[in-house]
Design a protein around this motif. Structure first.
Motif, mmCIF file in Angstrom:
data_model
loop_
_atom_site.group_PDB
_atom_site.id
_atom_site.type_symbol
_atom_site.label_atom_id
_atom_site.label_comp_id
_atom_site.label_asym_id
_atom_site.label_seq_id
_atom_site.Cartn_x
_atom_site.Cartn_y
_atom_site.Cartn_z
ATOM 1 N N ALA A 1 4.189 2.578 5.453
ATOM 2 C CA ALA A 1 4.423 2.433 3.725
ATOM 3 C C ALA A 1 6.069 2.511 3.697
ATOM 4 C CB ALA A 1 3.793 3.547 3.172
ATOM 5 N N TYR A 2 6.681 3.419 4.202
ATOM 6 C CA TYR A 2 8.075 3.161 3.934
ATOM 7 C C TYR A 2 8.786 1.887 4.004
ATOM 8 C CZ TYR A 2 9.974 3.729 8.559
ATOM 9 O OH TYR A 2 10.509 3.576 9.854
ATOM 10 N N ALA A 3 8.339 1.103 4.834
ATOM 11 C CA ALA A 3 9.117 0.025 5.375
ATOM 12 C C ALA A 3 8.202 -1.265 4.705
ATOM 13 C CB ALA A 3 9.204 -0.294 6.885
ATOM 14 N N HIS B 1 0.946 -1.144 0.099
ATOM 15 C CA HIS B 1 0.136 0.059 -0.038
ATOM 16 C C HIS B 1 1.133 1.202 0.071
ATOM 17 C CE1 HIS B 1 -3.202 -2.758 0.972
ATOM 18 N NE2 HIS B 1 -2.385 -3.182 1.994
ATOM 19 N N PRO B 2 1.308 1.746 -1.318
ATOM 20 C CA PRO B 2 2.456 2.761 -1.222
ATOM 21 C C PRO B 2 1.765 4.130 -0.712
ATOM 22 C CG PRO B 2 1.964 1.857 -3.436
ATOM 23 C CD PRO B 2 1.498 0.797 -2.575
ATOM 24 N N LYS B 3 0.563 4.102 -0.676
ATOM 25 C CA LYS B 3 -0.097 5.375 -0.308
ATOM 26 C C LYS B 3 -0.466 5.422 1.002
ATOM 27 C CE LYS B 3 -1.176 7.112 -4.945
ATOM 28 N NZ LYS B 3 -2.429 7.122 -5.981
ATOM 29 N N GLU C 1 -3.412 8.252 13.192
ATOM 30 C CA GLU C 1 -2.358 8.955 12.344
ATOM 31 C C GLU C 1 -2.329 7.966 10.968
ATOM 32 O OE1 GLU C 1 1.202 10.167 13.793
ATOM 33 O OE2 GLU C 1 0.459 10.507 15.748
ATOM 34 N N PHE C 2 -2.631 6.648 11.073
ATOM 35 C CA PHE C 2 -2.284 5.582 10.132
ATOM 36 C C PHE C 2 -3.549 5.219 9.235
ATOM 37 C CE2 PHE C 2 0.540 5.340 13.567
ATOM 38 C CZ PHE C 2 1.988 5.402 12.896
ATOM 39 N N THR C 3 -3.402 5.035 8.080
ATOM 40 C CA THR C 3 -4.667 4.575 7.353
ATOM 41 C C THR C 3 -4.820 2.968 7.198
ATOM 42 O OG1 THR C 3 -2.892 4.479 5.278
ATOM 43 C CG2 THR C 3 -4.656 6.670 5.660
#
Lengths: 239, 239
Positions: B141-143, A146-148, B53-55
């Motif tokens: 997402a970054y990890a 989920h890149p977004k 804060e997280f989706t």
């Protein structure tokens, strides 16, 4: 109800002999290598049939050095400088119920001709040497990526890497090139705790057979490696 | 060594009262909703501080209905039509050591004013109603996002969704619009086992309070919903 006993299927072997220096998430240091060695009961190449079709794996593992005796709902994420608290389920803190970790790692190769059964070579690890692994699953981009997705409080300091410098003496160590690059990338993540960034302090980090000494200049955004000692007969820190 | 006992921190409540119809991975039916209700010991809003804060969230859970008594290294992924075997660690099969599942779900909202403590509302679930949850972590997402990771054998049949048709009688059921859309998307994934696609067979699937009957035409690539019955006093299949 549903309480259950789990046992490791494998043990993760990494260069991280101590907690200090371990990347804060998997993938942050792509070179950091690990070898997954199965427990005798699970040493069966059939259990890995087809795994090489995948580039990445999920590892469900245990924080073996962080035991939580009593449930503490709040933790202090290092990202927030030790100043603010967050709910444990809103963080990846190791101090959590059931002490379970989750990492995505790159699958490099499977070694079949070993006396220890099939060994999975992975990279991008963020686990202590000797970490118990409870499950291994293929990473499925179509379901897992989920890149977004938002990074929450982790987004803020996402790019805070520092510049790593080698002092000449340190470069003269017998560290091989691959390890040197890995160590450089580990330090570029600045492993120091946010609340403990003393300017002239000489920090020591272990990676593999090496004891690495460094100083940091937060103002300049640099870490300088001042000394590297190879520990031939087991690990012992330089004085 | 490292054997440990884990206990659920929460229970996942979903519309999936039986295994048939559950999406094969999380996120495939974005509308499929779930409510995470914490066990009494963990009913503390502090434990969720900052989670909004997280989706997306990670859920580590237990395959409560698939007990593995003895380690079987090979499994038969449904994707491969029940014809080929793969190693259990190369699949997401429920029949695995320690029986642990991993899903990424969308975080919709947290409900704080409930007599059952804070409830996390999520969607994109692929879990049976009553599934024990052992950990909840924010999706980073970054990890965690590797959009270019390979999907292995799952790539082949990735887009095999079918067209869903409602017979007039079925549409007359008192199913609300949201549930109707969800059911349509569940069936579009074609829940039938690859080795059991009988043309004129009337399949029954439960979702929430509804018993849904459908027929499939594999040649035309369609599923037709022929009947929907609401089960007011608990679940009972139509004859």
């Amino acid at each position: 109800m549903y309480e259950k006993t789990i046992e490791p299927v494998a043990i993760m072997h990494t260069g991280f002999g101590e907690k200090f220096g371990i990347p804060r998430q998997s993938g942050l240091v792509p070179e950091a290598a690990g070898q997954i060695i199965f427990e005798p009961k699970y040493r069966n190449p059939d259990a890995l049939r087809g795994i090489e079709e995948f580039t990445h794996l999920w590892i469900i593992w245990g924080f073996s050095e962080n035991r939580v005796e009593k449930f503490t709902p709040l933790v202090t994420p290092p990202r927030l400088g030790g100043r603010e608290k967050r709910g444990v389920f809103a963080t990846r803190s190791p101090f959590r119920p059931n002490g379970m970790g989750l990492s995505s790692v790159r699958l490099d190769k499977v070694e079949y001709k070993s006396s220890k059964g099939p060994i999975i070579h992975v990279s991008g690890v963020d686990m202590l040497d000797g970490t118990p692994i409870y499950d291994i699953k293929p990473y499925l981009a179509y379901a897992d990526s989920h890149p977004k997705a938002s990074d929450g409080f982790a987004a803020e300091h996402r790019w805070d890497t520092v510049h790593v410098i080698w002092r000449d003496e340190a470069l003269k160590s017998c560290m091989d090139e691959d390890t040197r690059i890995t160590v450089e990338h580990i330090l570029a993540q600045d492993p120091r705790a946010a609340y403990n960034k003393t300017k002239d302090y000489i920090y020591g980090m272990r990676y593999g057979r090496f004891d690495i000494r460094f100083v940091a200049d937060s103002h300049a955004g640099t870490i300088e490696i001042v000394d590297v000692v190879e520990c031939v007969d087991g690990y012992h820190k330089v004085k």
